[in-house]
Design an enzyme around this catalytic site. Structure first.
Site, PDB file in Angstrom:
ATOM      1  CG  ASN A  12      -2.283   0.913   0.793  1.00 21.71           C
ATOM      2  OD1 ASN A  12      -2.177   1.769  -0.071  1.00 21.71           O
ATOM      3  ND2 ASN A  12      -3.165   0.625   1.984  1.00 21.71           N
ATOM      4  CD  GLU A  39      -2.719  -0.489  -3.452  1.00 18.12           C
ATOM      5  OE1 GLU A  39      -3.772   0.801  -3.722  1.00 18.12           O
ATOM      6  OE2 GLU A  39      -2.756  -2.188  -2.714  1.00 18.12           O
ATOM      7  CG  ASP A 153      -4.808  -7.473  -3.278  1.00 15.13           C
ATOM      8  OD1 ASP A 153      -5.470  -8.329  -3.002  1.00 15.13           O
ATOM      9  OD2 ASP A 153      -4.734  -6.140  -3.227  1.00 15.13           O
ATOM     10  CG  ASN A 155      -7.596  -6.570  -5.415  1.00 12.47           C
ATOM     11  OD1 ASN A 155      -8.381  -5.755  -3.838  1.00 12.47           O
ATOM     12  ND2 ASN A 155      -7.318  -5.450  -5.908  1.00 12.47           N
ATOM     13  CG  HIS A 251      -3.435  -6.012   1.424  1.00 13.59           C
ATOM     14  ND1 HIS A 251      -3.381  -7.375   0.736  1.00 13.59           N
ATOM     15  CD2 HIS A 251      -3.645  -4.802   1.060  1.00 13.59           C
ATOM     16  CE1 HIS A 251      -4.497  -6.062  -0.524  1.00 13.59           C
ATOM     17  NE2 HIS A 251      -4.224  -5.429  -0.155  1.00 13.59           N
TER      18      HIS A 251
END
Length: 260
Positions: A12, A39, A153, A155, A251
């Site tokens: 992130n 990310e 990820d 999602n 995460h």
């Protein structure tokens, strides 16, 4: 015989996590042979500036070309890749900076930040098309004799056991039937969720928590970060694990031990 420790983590924002002791976490807690980050939110100029360069690690990245501070993946490895590339080779997806493919000989590793469908129906459609393209890419590699690991990820939480409140999320992107159906399709094509293979009944174990609702404090999360491995690799899988105690992002890291 060699054992490889693979770690995947949606950070992130790499610049944000660097301020939270990223390298100390990597070296003291994660101890990876191969580290896959999603990310990163860092464009090519930031990545080329050396923000993630570290002695002993080979680095490959794929950054978003459309706007700054969005998407991005990076793979760091102590094992030199025989071949590495950014993207799937598709103009409809590659500008978003979502894939690094690394061939380590024993296996090909795809580090992927799959799209989030939260911006509306058009993004759910984009996400499903990306899923399909990624599976097609993996199948081509597999037909050429490659063993595949897909991490990142995704999602999407696959089964009801994989999120805190499944009953109220069937219409929420990340747990909609059409999204989960692709994970079903991935399994039917011979790719396996390594954590569920080894821990089929383990509940209340998640990899993402909503920061806005402080859901991590109450462990009301979603398991959306995975290591999937092609069937041919299952005999080599020693362990799959989740590290919810590792802070620094919304995460937590997930891991895989593979022995050859």
């Amino acid at each position: 015989m060699s054992t490889f420790r693979l770690i995947s983590w949606n950070v992130n924002g790499i610049r944000a996590v660097l301020k939270k002791g990223f390298w100390e976490i990597v070296e003291n807690d994660l101890k990876p042979d191969i580290l896959c980050l999603q990310e990163t939110k860092a464009d090519d100029s930031i990545m080329a500036s050396g923000v993630l360069e570290k002695d002993g690690y080979d680095l490959a990245w794929h950054s978003c070309q459309l706007r700054k501070g969005y998407s991005g993946v990076a793979t760091l490895s102590k094992i030199p890749a025989q071949e590495k590339k950014a993207g799937l080779g598709l103009a409809s997806f590659d500008p978003e900076g979502r894939v690094v493919v690394s061939d380590f000989g024993h296996f090909v590793l795809l580090n992927v930040y799959f799209p989030n469908g939260g911006k509306g129906p058009h993004r759910v459609e984009y996400k499903l098309k990306f899923y399909a393209a990624c599976l097609d890419y993996c199948e081509k590699l597999r037909r050429s004799g490659k063993k595949i690991i897909i991490t990142g990820d995704f999602n999407t939480a696959h089964q009801e056991i994989d999120l805190h409140d499944p009953k109220n999320n069937h219409k929420t992107t990340g747990f909609m039937p059409e999204e989960r159906a692709w994970l079903d399709k991935l399994v039917t094509h011979g790719y396996h969720d390594t954590f569920r293979v080894l821990h089929p009944e383990q509940a209340n174990i998640y990899t993402w928590w909503d920061l806005r609702t402080r859901s991590r404090d109450k462990n009301k999360g979603w398991r959306i970060d995975y290591f999937f491995a092609s069937e041919e690799l299952l005999p080599n899988i020693q362990e799959a694990f989740i590290l919810p105690e590792v802070q620094g992002s919304d995460h937590c890291p997930v891991g895989l031990l593979v022995k050859f």
